[in-house]
Write a protein that holds these residues in place. Structure first.
Motif, mmCIF file in Angstrom:
data_model
loop_
_atom_site.group_PDB
_atom_site.id
_atom_site.type_symbol
_atom_site.label_atom_id
_atom_site.label_comp_id
_atom_site.label_asym_id
_atom_site.label_seq_id
_atom_site.Cartn_x
_atom_site.Cartn_y
_atom_site.Cartn_z
ATOM 1 N N SER B 320 0.834 -1.210 0.000
ATOM 2 C CA SER B 320 0.000 0.000 0.000
ATOM 3 C C SER B 320 0.864 1.253 0.000
ATOM 4 O O SER B 320 2.026 1.226 0.412
ATOM 5 N N ILE B 321 0.300 2.370 -0.473
ATOM 6 C CA ILE B 321 1.017 3.651 -0.474
ATOM 7 C C ILE B 321 0.648 4.398 0.804
ATOM 8 O O ILE B 321 -0.518 4.732 1.002
ATOM 9 N N PRO B 361 5.425 5.247 -8.270
ATOM 10 C CA PRO B 361 5.561 4.957 -6.838
ATOM 11 C C PRO B 361 6.563 3.841 -6.509
ATOM 12 O O PRO B 361 7.145 3.855 -5.435
ATOM 13 N N PHE B 362 6.763 2.882 -7.424
ATOM 14 C CA PHE B 362 7.620 1.740 -7.076
ATOM 15 C C PHE B 362 8.832 1.554 -7.994
ATOM 16 O O PHE B 362 9.745 0.838 -7.644
ATOM 17 N N ASN B 363 8.824 2.187 -9.161
ATOM 18 C CA ASN B 363 9.900 1.988 -10.124
ATOM 19 C C ASN B 363 10.764 3.243 -10.185
ATOM 20 O O ASN B 363 10.353 4.267 -10.736
ATOM 21 N N GLU B 364 11.994 3.165 -9.621
ATOM 22 C CA GLU B 364 12.772 4.389 -9.421
ATOM 23 C C GLU B 364 13.176 5.091 -10.714
ATOM 24 O O GLU B 364 13.384 6.282 -10.729
ATOM 25 N N SER B 427 1.364 8.654 -10.423
ATOM 26 C CA SER B 427 2.650 8.993 -9.819
ATOM 27 C C SER B 427 2.508 9.522 -8.400
ATOM 28 O O SER B 427 1.406 9.748 -7.904
ATOM 29 N N VAL B 428 3.670 9.687 -7.772
ATOM 30 C CA VAL B 428 3.727 10.338 -6.458
ATOM 31 C C VAL B 428 4.756 11.462 -6.527
ATOM 32 O O VAL B 428 5.614 11.470 -7.410
ATOM 33 N N PHE B 435 9.635 8.901 0.999
ATOM 34 C CA PHE B 435 9.064 8.452 2.259
ATOM 35 C C PHE B 435 8.563 7.004 2.180
ATOM 36 O O PHE B 435 8.772 6.209 3.096
ATOM 37 N N ILE B 436 7.899 6.659 1.051
ATOM 38 C CA ILE B 436 7.409 5.287 0.868
ATOM 39 C C ILE B 436 8.561 4.302 1.029
ATOM 40 O O ILE B 436 8.452 3.295 1.735
#
Lengths: 450, 450
Positions: B320-321, B361-364, B427-428, B435-436
């Motif tokens: 979760s985000i 959010p998960f793929n840099e 996106s974030v 932070f995530i």
């Protein structure tokens, strides 16, 4: 709407049924009966579908496993969810997580806490009320939190177990401890919020062993993600190692529940691979029936003013079987049912020991003589209207469930096989066969090819 | 249950939404909020699924076709059926056959008679009340049955049409005539009870032409079995031949409705093959969503007592985000939306004309700078609790439906493509991204391999 002139015969709930045999016979003034079409189909289609789906899941899971219905979040609204719980139970599930369905129908309730519950804690230091009386109430443990932490340290120091995990997640430990304080006799922990093997299982065991010191028996764990076969085996090994190393009788048998998009196919795959799961929580695939999301029962006019009617169609499978009919199930010597037969209302019913010709309704070469050892009439009167007939009893859900399980037990296994089952014979009497085909030819126009 | 301390923000109904962007943000005392989990998921999952499914069917059918929801018989109980009607309409359907849904929500009603209605007649001689006033009420036709029969004879004698059919089914002719007598302005006939080309279409045309003599315009036919593409073309040819031979203006455009287990795939196949269908009645596949019978929306704890929480999982897609978030949709120069972005509650919102870094959010490695031309906040307050915030209005269903259609029109077409659509960017902010991943590493135990 006045249904006092309507008469409804139906196959009893929980019965095994086959294509082409009417589930229900509705008689009455045509306008009233026509208005009943959609409500009856709406109530029967989904109910029959989900009960069948539940029975199929039970068939794959085997009798020894506990099956829990977890589908409310994915059903078609609150009413869909209630229906799913009721008919899953009827089809052979053991319990539901739907509390409203439990209250309404007396279905046993089972569930665990949520991931959000685990996430809501930060550390065991947050827990203020740490007191727990032991099982027989004779003695209080002033600091259950410390007791659980002590057990976690012992597990970590163990030669056998210590290598498996390092620091476990503290919010998870806090959540488990808090849950155990509230429900010491129903401690079932969801162990995959952070990491099953390195955190969830050791945290669970620490709390379970602390409970054990106070005379309680923890229920078990739930796995909700990852490789369920592998994780269940790892959990079982961990439990067994504890039983052995710390001399805790029966700890190796601590229950393992699995959930996460389970269905017939995954249950079958888990069985083939080998696993240590004792209970399955099944939701989405049970209540929405991915394999076949709808049952196609339909409502057809078969007779009006004593005149039989047939509905033809461009698709032969959509042709209806005319006439007001009686339906019988004929049983053979070994107790299995051999064939269902439909006859016209005024024909002589089949009798035990008397040979009767059963014909496939549409395929002229498929015929069989049957000498039944037992004859069962399928359509029973559930709404007598003004006919004066006795109304069939509506047994409680639990009894219907038992009937359903018994019916399935009495089926020949080759009919129940998942792949290529032997088709069950559905037939009509010789007289009805002739009449269907007479009417068919009579109603269908003859083509003219040029 | 006291929800006065609960505050709910939500994306407005009818909006296009994407994975990972919260549909709803629920704040309040944890025990209360936890009790809301299942009801909210139950109400949102199916509603969103069926509205999406309806929109997908509309996308394939095209804007010019009429789409009718016919699913009540196959929904999960009465409540499931009502929900299906409501959300199919929201997703772009035009009407429903569910009368209760029409009454409750003002959805236009459309339907035809049943096969059973056709079967219930034997011959036109059964019709006793044969009188029909013409459209403007100025004159009565004493024997409408004879008028229809006369037209049928004319059709049969026609050089062009006469070769196509011989004797049509008389119970069908009786049913159509009777229906036309009762609903002369809404004559829509189901033509496949016996044989579409040899009986249904000629019978329909005879009655439609009789109605035409009295100033009425027949609505059309419905096909419910067989090769819908072929039969619709045959029907259209028949109608056009009548227009030409008997000089009946517009008769060639008589509406053709098709039903029978239609879905996205069959609509697409019909389009490719070519057909003459004007309206589609879609039931089973719409309300039970065969292609994906359930939507998997879940409820996650993201913050408690101002502490952000993360839920890890053995499956990365289930992570979760964390954090209480604000969500924005950023639009580009051409009016299309470019990206959705989630930011922490206290971060500065994106501004028109200001460059902002949007991160996956998960793929840099997936990052993009965006200069929005328009910024829209997605989560609006629908349940202010005691916060004193203004409550967002709940527009009537018709307006939500229009919003939904408009939203879809504003999407880039490559995002809507049925096969391999371009993924829409979710996106974030850079701050939330960091932070995530800080929290993730913090909560996940480090493995020890030996």
């Amino acid at each position: 709407m006045d249904c006092s002139n309507v008469e409804i015969h139906s196959i009893s709930e929980g019965y095994v049924v086959f294509p082409n045999v009417p589930l229900m016979r509705v008689e009455g003034p045509i306008a009233v009966v026509q208005l009943l079409e959609t409500p009856l189909l709406n109530l029967i289609n989904y109910a029959s579908l989900v009960a069948t789906n539940a029975a199929r899941h039970r068939f794959v899971a085997g009798k020894s496993k506990l099956l829990l219905e977890f589908g409310l979040r994915r059903a078609q609204g609150p009413d869909g969810g209630i229906g799913a719980s009721k008919y899953s139970y009827m089809g052979g599930f053991d319990a539901t997580s739907n509390v409203a369905a439990g209250k309404l129908f007396g279905i046993p309730l089972r569930g665990t806490h949520s991931h959000a519950f685990v996430n809501s804690f930060m550390s065991p230091d947050e827990i203020t009320d740490k007191l727990l009386y032991n099982y027989d109430g004779s003695h209080a443990c002033e600091d259950f939190v410390s007791l659980a932490r002590t057990w976690l340290r012992k597990l970590k120091r163990s030669h056998v177990l210590g290598g498996i995990f390092g620091e476990t997640n503290q919010s998870e430990l806090a959540a488990f401890t808090s849950y155990a304080l509230a429900f010491p006799s129903n401690f079932l922990a969801l162990v995959d919020t952070y990491d099953v093997v390195r955190s969830g299982i050791p945290n669970f065991c620490a709390v379970a062993l602390a409970l054990k010191d106070l005379g309680y028996k923890a229920v078990g764990i739930r796995l909700d993600s990852g490789d369920l076969a592998y994780l269940s085996c790892e959990a079982r090994k961990f439990f067994q190692a504890i039983e052995k190393e710390f001399g805790v009788p029966d700890f190796g048998n601590t229950s393992i529940t699995a959930s996460n998009d389970l269905n017939e196919v995954t249950l079958d795959a888990l069985n083939k691979q080998g696993h240590e799961i004792d209970a399955f929580g099944i939701g989405t695939h049970l209540v929405t029936c991915y394999a076949q999301p709808a049952l196609g029962a339909v409502f057809k006019l078969v007779e009006i003013n004593s005149q039989p009617r047939i509905k033809l169609s461009e698709d032969v499978t959509k042709v209806s079987i005319p006439c007001k009919k009686r339906c019988y199930r004929l049983y053979g010597k070994e107790g299995y049912s051999l064939v269902d037969i439909m006859i016209g209302e005024n024909e002589t019913p089949p009798k035990v020991g008397e040979r009767i010709l059963c014909r496939h309704p549409f395929n002229e070469s498929k015929r069989a003589y049957v000498v039944p050892q037992h004859v069962e009439e399928l359509l029973k009167c559930f709404w007598p209207g003004r006919s004066g007939k006795a109304r069939e009893e509506l047994p409680p859900l639990k009894l219907i469930r038992e009937r359903c399980i018994k019916q399935l037990d009495q089926m020949r296994t080759d009919h129940l096989r998942r792949l290529n089952p032997t088709p069950y014979k559905v037939s009509v009497s010789a007289k009805l066969y002739d009449f269907i085909h007479f009417l068919w030819l009579n109603e269908a126009p003859i083509g003219e090819l040029q």
